[in-house]
Structures are given as structure tokens and as C-alpha cells.
Enzyme design. Sequence first.
Site, PDB file in Angstrom:
ATOM      1  N   SER A   1     -18.934  -1.026  -0.025  1.00 56.66           N
ATOM      2  CA  SER A   1     -18.195   0.118  -0.559  1.00 56.66           C
ATOM      3  C   SER A   1     -17.296  -0.178  -1.733  1.00 56.66           C
ATOM      4  O   SER A   1     -16.944   0.729  -2.481  1.00 56.66           O
ATOM      5  CB  SER A   1     -17.361   0.751   0.560  1.00 56.66           C
ATOM      6  OG  SER A   1     -16.379  -0.161   1.026  1.00 56.66           O
TER       7      SER A   1
ATOM      8  N   ARG B   1       0.830  -1.212   0.000  1.00 58.38           N
ATOM      9  CA  ARG B   1       0.000   0.000   0.000  1.00 58.38           C
ATOM     10  C   ARG B   1       0.862   1.260   0.000  1.00 58.38           C
ATOM     11  O   ARG B   1       1.777   1.398   0.809  1.00 58.38           O
ATOM     12  CB  ARG B   1      -0.941   0.011   1.210  1.00 58.38           C
ATOM     13  CG  ARG B   1      -1.981  -1.092   1.171  1.00 58.38           C
ATOM     14  CD  ARG B   1      -2.833  -1.101   2.435  1.00 58.38           C
ATOM     15  NE  ARG B   1      -3.758  -2.221   2.438  1.00 58.38           N
ATOM     16  CZ  ARG B   1      -5.019  -2.154   2.025  1.00 58.38           C
ATOM     17  NH1 ARG B   1      -5.493  -1.008   1.594  1.00 58.38           N
ATOM     18  NH2 ARG B   1      -5.801  -3.221   2.057  1.00 58.38           N
TER      19      ARG B   1
ATOM     20  N   HIS C   1     -21.462   3.435   4.649  1.00 57.57           N
ATOM     21  CA  HIS C   1     -21.385   4.097   3.341  1.00 57.57           C
ATOM     22  C   HIS C   1     -22.751   4.545   2.847  1.00 57.57           C
ATOM     23  O   HIS C   1     -22.924   4.792   1.647  1.00 57.57           O
ATOM     24  CB  HIS C   1     -20.717   3.174   2.324  1.00 57.57           C
ATOM     25  CG  HIS C   1     -19.257   2.993   2.566  1.00 57.57           C
ATOM     26  ND1 HIS C   1     -18.297   3.846   2.051  1.00 57.57           N
ATOM     27  CD2 HIS C   1     -18.585   2.083   3.297  1.00 57.57           C
ATOM     28  CE1 HIS C   1     -17.095   3.441   2.439  1.00 57.57           C
ATOM     29  NE2 HIS C   1     -17.246   2.384   3.201  1.00 57.57           N
TER      30      HIS C   1
ATOM     31  N   THR D   1     -10.856   4.061  25.863  1.00 57.01           N
ATOM     32  CA  THR D   1     -10.374   4.937  24.792  1.00 57.01           C
ATOM     33  C   THR D   1     -10.672   6.391  25.130  1.00 57.01           C
ATOM     34  O   THR D   1     -11.793   6.717  25.526  1.00 57.01           O
ATOM     35  CB  THR D   1     -11.052   4.580  23.452  1.00 57.01           C
ATOM     36  OG1 THR D   1     -10.735   3.236  23.107  1.00 57.01           O
ATOM     37  CG2 THR D   1     -10.568   5.497  22.345  1.00 57.01           C
ATOM     38  N   THR D   2      -9.689   7.252  24.969  1.00 56.03           N
ATOM     39  CA  THR D   2      -9.913   8.684  25.155  1.00 56.03           C
ATOM     40  C   THR D   2     -10.993   9.150  24.194  1.00 56.03           C
ATOM     41  O   THR D   2     -10.967   8.821  23.006  1.00 56.03           O
ATOM     42  CB  THR D   2      -8.610   9.469  24.894  1.00 56.03           C
ATOM     43  OG1 THR D   2      -7.635   9.069  25.851  1.00 56.03           O
ATOM     44  CG2 THR D   2      -8.845  10.971  25.006  1.00 56.03           C
TER      45      THR D   2
ATOM     46  N   THR E   1      -8.310  -5.818   0.169  1.00 51.48           N
ATOM     47  CA  THR E   1      -9.573  -5.088   0.178  1.00 51.48           C
ATOM     48  C   THR E   1     -10.557  -5.687  -0.821  1.00 51.48           C
ATOM     49  O   THR E   1     -11.763  -5.744  -0.569  1.00 51.48           O
ATOM     50  CB  THR E   1      -9.325  -3.603  -0.141  1.00 51.48           C
ATOM     51  OG1 THR E   1      -8.337  -3.091   0.768  1.00 51.48           O
ATOM     52  CG2 THR E   1     -10.597  -2.791   0.001  1.00 51.48           C
TER      53      THR E   1
ATOM     54  N   SER F   1     -22.621 -14.058   8.817  1.00 53.19           N
ATOM     55  CA  SER F   1     -21.907 -12.916   8.257  1.00 53.19           C
ATOM     56  C   SER F   1     -21.869 -12.968   6.734  1.00 53.19           C
ATOM     57  O   SER F   1     -21.484 -13.992   6.145  1.00 53.19           O
ATOM     58  CB  SER F   1     -20.477 -12.892   8.813  1.00 53.19           C
ATOM     59  OG  SER F   1     -19.705 -11.882   8.214  1.00 53.19           O
TER      60      SER F   1
ATOM     61  N   THR G   1     -20.953   5.871  10.512  1.00 58.47           N
ATOM     62  CA  THR G   1     -19.727   6.644  10.687  1.00 58.47           C
ATOM     63  C   THR G   1     -20.014   8.136  10.602  1.00 58.47           C
ATOM     64  O   THR G   1     -20.981   8.565   9.961  1.00 58.47           O
ATOM     65  CB  THR G   1     -18.684   6.267   9.620  1.00 58.47           C
ATOM     66  OG1 THR G   1     -17.467   6.960   9.882  1.00 58.47           O
ATOM     67  CG2 THR G   1     -19.158   6.644   8.222  1.00 58.47           C
TER      68      THR G   1
ATOM     69  N   LYS H   1     -17.413   9.935   6.943  1.00 54.95           N
ATOM     70  CA  LYS H   1     -17.562   9.865   5.482  1.00 54.95           C
ATOM     71  C   LYS H   1     -18.518  10.965   5.015  1.00 54.95           C
ATOM     72  O   LYS H   1     -18.115  12.090   4.847  1.00 54.95           O
ATOM     73  CB  LYS H   1     -17.981   8.456   5.071  1.00 54.95           C
ATOM     74  CG  LYS H   1     -16.847   7.444   5.315  1.00 54.95           C
ATOM     75  CD  LYS H   1     -17.189   6.052   4.875  1.00 54.95           C
ATOM     76  CE  LYS H   1     -15.974   5.130   4.909  1.00 54.95           C
ATOM     77  NZ  LYS H   1     -15.323   5.018   6.210  1.00 54.95           N
TER      78      LYS H   1
END
Length: 670
Positions: free
Chosen positions: A339, A174, A367, A444-445, A530, A287, A412, A415
Site C-alpha cells: 500500500s 502522528r 489493498h 472479541t465481541t 510506515t 516474510s 479487509t 477499504k
Amino acid sequence: MDKLSNLAKFKATCPYLGRTKTSTLRTLCTSASPRFPAVSKLTEKATKCPVMGPALHIRSNQMVAGYASLAGSAEFAKIPEHQGIKPSAADANKCPHASKALAAARMAEDLAHAKKAKTAKAAAAKAAAAAPAGCPMHASTSEAKPKAATAGGFDYEKFYTEELEKKHKDASYRYFNNINRLANKFPIAHTGNVKDEVEVWCANDYLGMGNNPVVLETMHRTLDTYGHGAGGTRNIAGNTGMHLALEEEIASLHRKPAALVFSSCYVANDATLATLGTKLPGCVYFSDSMNHASMIQGMRHSTAKRVIFKHNDLQDLEMKLAQYPKETPKIIAFESVYSMCGSVGPIKEICDLAEQYGALTFLDEVHAVGLYGPRGAGVAEHLDYEVHKAAGQSPDPIPGTIMDRIDIITGTLGKAYGAVGGYIAGSTDFVDMIRSYASGFIFTTSLPPANMAGARASISYQKEYNGDRQLKQLNVRDLKNRFESLDIPVIPGPSHIVPVLVGDPALARHASDTLLAKHNVYVQAINYPTVARGEERLRFTVTPGHNVEQIARLARAVDETFTELGIKRTSDWRKLGGHAGVGLAEPEAVTPVWSDEQLGLLDGTAPALLHPGSKRVVDQRAVNVTREKFDDLLGPYQETVASVDALKADLPLAAPALATSIPAAVEVSA
């Protein structure tokens, strides 16, 4: 001299280029030198080369001399005077000749400084150990040497190198390009050189909300009021009014009782699925085979049994559900919009199966949120478009609707909403259980208040204004039509995703580089893991901020690149029997999620397509509604002359109606 496509030509002849990793060269040639910003880091290094150094010096002087001779000629000087114009220094950048002359002068100046710096270090260099013969870039200081393996111990550095080499050999390594999106020039960005601008065609800021005026305004006000950081985890010091208000906004968006915000939707999916699978006794996950990595990872972390069903295959799913007793806890995990291929999940039908076999439904709308539905709640809302439109902004569930039938929705903020973060929405007790048990949330902060405020402003604005969603879909139709007419192999799908099949990892990377180097088009290649091997592609995302000329220019650039690199077109795949949905002998009909009626094409209410020089619309009513929501924490918004001028200068406040027919609206010629 810094184009990426030229590097491969010289790797065999230049010792430095030959022994330096491609990823390192890519970083060097796309990053501006911190000391000499007119040139790249690679060019700065080249000034030290006994071959390239003098050549760069000569060439830069030639460039300056050429432009200077043109700009200094009497005939050239009379051109603006003849038109009654007396240009100032500030106008120089508007002239292509003057701007190039200035750029050449800056480069020559920086190269000269680099050469002086080299000379100043010459005396010290003599005292140092002699470098290997040939290119001085072989000096040991150019790259840090890896730590030597302990005698008899494991060679960790060798392991790292070998693993990376595997990625290079199968062309799945990548590369991260240096792309800096400009808030006042969306969808334009600059590369490592701030003067080098490109068009962005693969960002997931689907609606351009990352630079929406009311979003930026709200973030600035929040930053001034509450500062930068959150101060800790939600349990310690990071539970602010902005977090609570955002979660209330998200719950209202999906008409669910509660919602919970995470640092990203990857974390939201991972933490939620891991917690559910761990806590539910004997839980079995069903799934979809094309689910996102975050969902797969969450199910794996839970250690619960995972049954994979074929992508969007209801018959396969039902067959596998039927193998388990109805009382066994079951969760069907799937997405609304996939996506990488652009397909859409059969949400209603999966809800039917879930009710029949006693399963929970876990729907990833990452998405889709912001992009579908009259309020932007996603595909689940869109499937009952008129019902949700009639309900307005009521936060109450609408019994019988598909969105109400979904047990768990994840989405999310990073996006379509142009922010950062992820979330879950569902019943009050479900959300509270995840809040209480999910380590990915607890330890997690939390995200900073300004980010939360920006995300809430973005959601609020999009709930009130449908025009951005409609215009985006019109632009998607336009690009798909252009690609189809040029025999460009678009993988068919009903969503906004525009995946173009390449079918080879190295060729996909080469196409991406060529588009960037020759056409100033930035689109990232998508390779394994991906997508499946042999299904490598370029994934284009069109926004409401792209105008018709940019779309037409992109289509021409892709067409030229396919011809130059010999990439297979739709007709070529058809001769081979088809692949990845492209070139099939009997393709299935694809109906877009957005109908012509929903886009406003039938009654003339669709937003107008953008043309060069036209500005995007900002809906003033949506702005006002959004501002009022922050009165309790930030106080009433105080209108200033400067802010009004900035808003009006950036984007118009009224959306003109589309007065043309469907073909004229979608197939605007370049």
C-alpha cells in the site's frame, strides 16, 4: 484566522502558543467550539486573551460591516431583480457574498457571546488565585496537571513525555486531522467546522462504497430489524445470520470452501499467523521485507522462526527456502498490493516456489479486494481474468488458477468495500482450526449485524458490477499522467496507489498542511515507521467519485505546493542518481495490472469519466441481485416512491459508453 500554517509564526511571541504542544494546537484549531460552532476551540480561547480578544472583536465587526455595506447597497439589491429573481433566505448560501456575510455574522455573534461569558465570570475570577502574569491562558485549569511521581518511585509521566519528545524531534509524531466525510457529497468532507469543506485524497474507501445507496439501504433495514450491538462474542450471543451469510459471501468471492470474519484485518492477520506459528511444529515463516505491521506482529506473537526475504525478490526467497528440509512446516507470507509503494507481489512465482519447497502460501489482499479481478476478488483473481469472468458467480474453485493455488487469503471489509472488519478464507478445516484456537477471534465481541449486512451488500454489489473498478483505474492513470507532466515524483508502480516522494518528514508534514490550508486538499503525510526514513511521501488515492476537474485542480495544487516549499521533483532526484525508484537512470518499465482491454478502452465499453455536475452510476441489476440476497433475513425489499426518488437523485442508473480514444479518455484537459 484559524489556518494551521499561521500557528508557527506566532509560537515565539505568544506565551500560550509557545508552551502548548503542536498536537494540542492542531486539535484546538481544527475542532469547532461546542458552545460557539462558528469559531474553533482555539479562537474561543483567544477571546480570553488581553491582546487577541479585543482584536478579534474589532475584526469580526469589520467583516460584518464590510459585507453588510455591500449587501445593503441599492445597486447590489437590483442585481437579482434585473434578472427577474427574487431570492429568499434559503438562497443566501448560494451567493458567495451573502454566504460570507452570513458566516461573518455568525462568527461575530459567537465571539460576542464568548466575550459576554468571559465578563460574567470576571467576578468569580477575582476571588480565585491570581494567574501568572501575561496571557490568562496560563491558568492552571487550561490543562490538567499530570499526576506527581511517588517519592522514590518511577516517574511514569516523565517517561511518557520523553517518548513523545523523541517522536517530535525526528518529525515522526502522528497528527490526526478532524475530517468528516459527507455521505451525500463524496469525496467531500468537512473539518472540525461543519462549514469548512475539503476534498479527500487519501481515504481507503477506494470505491466510495461507504455511501453506496443499496449498502446504506440494507444497513438501515438491518438496524431497524436487529438493532445496534452484536450482543457478545460469537461464542456467546454474537453469532448471527448476518455473520454466517457474510462469511458465505466471502468464501464464494474467493472460491474457497470457508471464510471467517474478524473485527479488522489487523486482528485477522495477527490472530491467524500467531495461531499457525504456535501450532505447526517447528514452523518457519518466510516474510517479505515490506509486509504490513499486522503480519509482522502475528509472526512475532507465534514465537516461530521468521526469515525475511528482500521485497519481491524471488531469488532471495528461493535461496532461503532451500536451507530447510522440505518436511519442515513453512509459510510464505506476502501481499498482493503493497500500500505505501504501490508494488505488486509475484503471486504465481511464489506459488511455484511454495509447491517446490513444501510451503503454505499466506496472501494478504487487503489493498486489492474489490479493486482487481472481474468480481473484485483481488490480484490473484485478476491474473486469470478471463477464466474467472467466464465462470461467473460460481462459488466452486477453478483448479489450476492462481487464486485456487493460494492456501490462505486475508482481506479487509474496511477499504474498497467501505465497511469495517477483516477476514480469512481457505479450506474448511483450516478455518475451523483458527476459529477454535485463535484468541483474537474467540475473545472479541463480534461486529454488529448492521455492519455485517452493509459489508455483504457491498461485496455482492461489486461482484456484479465492474464499472467502479474500471473508472477508478482510469482516474489513477489520469492523475499519474498529470503528475508526470509536472515533474512531480511519483514512485512508479503498476497498482492504483499514487505515492509522491518528498524525502523529508518535516517537509512532508508541511506539504500536507499547506495543501489543506491553502487548497482545501486533504492528503496525509506518510512518515517513519510506515515507510523508511528518507522515503517520506504523500500517498494519494483516487476514487471513481473524483471528477476530471477535481483531478486537474489537485495536480495544480501539488505543483504549486512543491514550488512554494522547494520540494525535490523527479528531475532533482535524477541529478542525485535516483531514490526510492524515482529518477533512476534506467527505470524498469511498469505495466499496469489493468490492461486497456480489461478497462474497456479497446471496445468502447469503458465507463465515462465524471465531469462537474455529473452523477456516479448505480447499476440497477447489481442492486436487485443484492436486495434479493437479504430476503430470508429482512424479507423482500418493498419499493417506495421515496426510495426510488432518492436513488435516482443520488446516482444515475445507466452507464454511458466511452466514445473517445484512450488519450481523450485519460488526458482530459482542465
